[in-house]
Enzyme design. Sequence first.
Site, PDB file in Angstrom:
ATOM      1  N   ASP A  26       0.858  -1.177   0.000  1.00  0.00           N
ATOM      2  CA  ASP A  26       0.000   0.000   0.000  1.00  0.00           C
ATOM      3  C   ASP A  26       0.900   1.235   0.000  1.00  0.00           C
ATOM      4  O   ASP A  26       2.091   1.157   0.334  1.00  0.00           O
ATOM      5  CB  ASP A  26      -0.904  -0.020   1.231  1.00  0.00           C
ATOM      6  CG  ASP A  26      -1.903   1.115   1.227  1.00  0.00           C
ATOM      7  OD1 ASP A  26      -2.495   1.386   0.177  1.00  0.00           O
ATOM      8  OD2 ASP A  26      -2.078   1.749   2.287  1.00  0.00           O
ATOM      9  N   ASP A  28      -0.354   5.101   0.723  1.00  0.00           N
ATOM     10  CA  ASP A  28      -0.697   6.075   1.766  1.00  0.00           C
ATOM     11  C   ASP A  28      -0.628   5.413   3.139  1.00  0.00           C
ATOM     12  O   ASP A  28      -1.314   4.425   3.404  1.00  0.00           O
ATOM     13  CB  ASP A  28      -2.111   6.630   1.541  1.00  0.00           C
ATOM     14  CG  ASP A  28      -2.202   7.507   0.311  1.00  0.00           C
ATOM     15  OD1 ASP A  28      -1.457   8.478   0.233  1.00  0.00           O
ATOM     16  OD2 ASP A  28      -3.026   7.200  -0.579  1.00  0.00           O
ATOM     17  N   ASP A 225      -1.297  -0.624   6.126  1.00  0.00           N
ATOM     18  CA  ASP A 225      -1.518   0.020   7.415  1.00  0.00           C
ATOM     19  C   ASP A 225      -2.965  -0.043   7.857  1.00  0.00           C
ATOM     20  O   ASP A 225      -3.283   0.386   8.958  1.00  0.00           O
ATOM     21  CB  ASP A 225      -1.077   1.490   7.365  1.00  0.00           C
ATOM     22  CG  ASP A 225      -2.008   2.325   6.491  1.00  0.00           C
ATOM     23  OD1 ASP A 225      -2.244   1.943   5.320  1.00  0.00           O
ATOM     24  OD2 ASP A 225      -2.505   3.364   6.973  1.00  0.00           O
TER      25      ASP A 225
END
Length: 343
Positions: A26, A28, A225
């Site tokens: 990922d 961001d 995250d």
Amino acid sequence: MSRSVRTRPEGSGRGLDEAYDTALLDLDGVVYAGGNAIAHAVESLGTARDGGMRLAYVTNNALRTPDTVAAHLTELGIATDAGDVITSAQAVARLIAEQVASGSRVLVIGGEGLRVALRERGLEPVESAEDDPAAVVQGFGGPELPWGRFAEASYAIARGVPWYASNTDLTIPGARGIAPGNGAAVEVVRIATGAEPQVAGKPLPPMHRETILRTGAQRPLVVGDRLDTDIEGAFNGEVDSLLVLTGVTDGAQLLAAPPQHRPTYVDADLRGLLTGQPEVTGDADGGFRCGGWTATAGEERLELTGDGSALDGLRALCAAAWTAGGEQWCGLDSGKALARLGL
């Protein structure tokens, strides 16, 4: 298909960059936040790549094109080609192309990433409900997206035009904090129309399919995250995952995670790609041990004794909480134990 319920983070005797052939990362909250590289990301990814691990960047953010994302990563110091970037715009464009005729018009509520992905699939982006679209697609358009775009989508959907969304992440991390994501914008249109979109992005199967088709990964490791997109997407795809604590997930959320949100591994940041992972030992009766910590689940709270790294303590607490909760969080108070770890 039944899946075993994960009751503790797993250990690994080898660095994760050796145990897996491809990292599905990922962006961001993992590689950067607000456009700036997260601490240790550039060096860690460079080392993993130089050691032979393929790096693929898998993002639910449909605003930017793969070329733009690759250029940004390269500018940060992570040499990246456009082919290394997989976006939810690409996944939703494939989904639409499978359901409407080639050359169809698609009303775009979002940014350039959606338009490029649609053209790649032989579809024509348009801007108005009056352009006779065969579909409506909605993706993150950034903070400058005009409110009137939501009305345009609503007009077309009310006429029966099928609605697609790149993703439904309610929030997106930035340099100044957490901001509304595409999911918040989707809610606006849902309220206005009462309709439900077909969604392509993580954690749903179209995004995982797009990623595997484009990378050819044989032993992928999802790195993210967010529990409800990255980790659940890995769960749905039946692949392993690494949660890094540089984005939106905190310790309390991790301890309360239902089975589909429990990562294979937990680490502070992307340095975790380059190391082995410590094993959590023990059981509910004698306590769960990791490093110098022992965690147990009492009747009303989680108990933590010992000393050592905060991450080892968190791993032990995960085992105690996940085991006590079974398939549902048991409601144990974790605040005191987490405070002792500074989390």
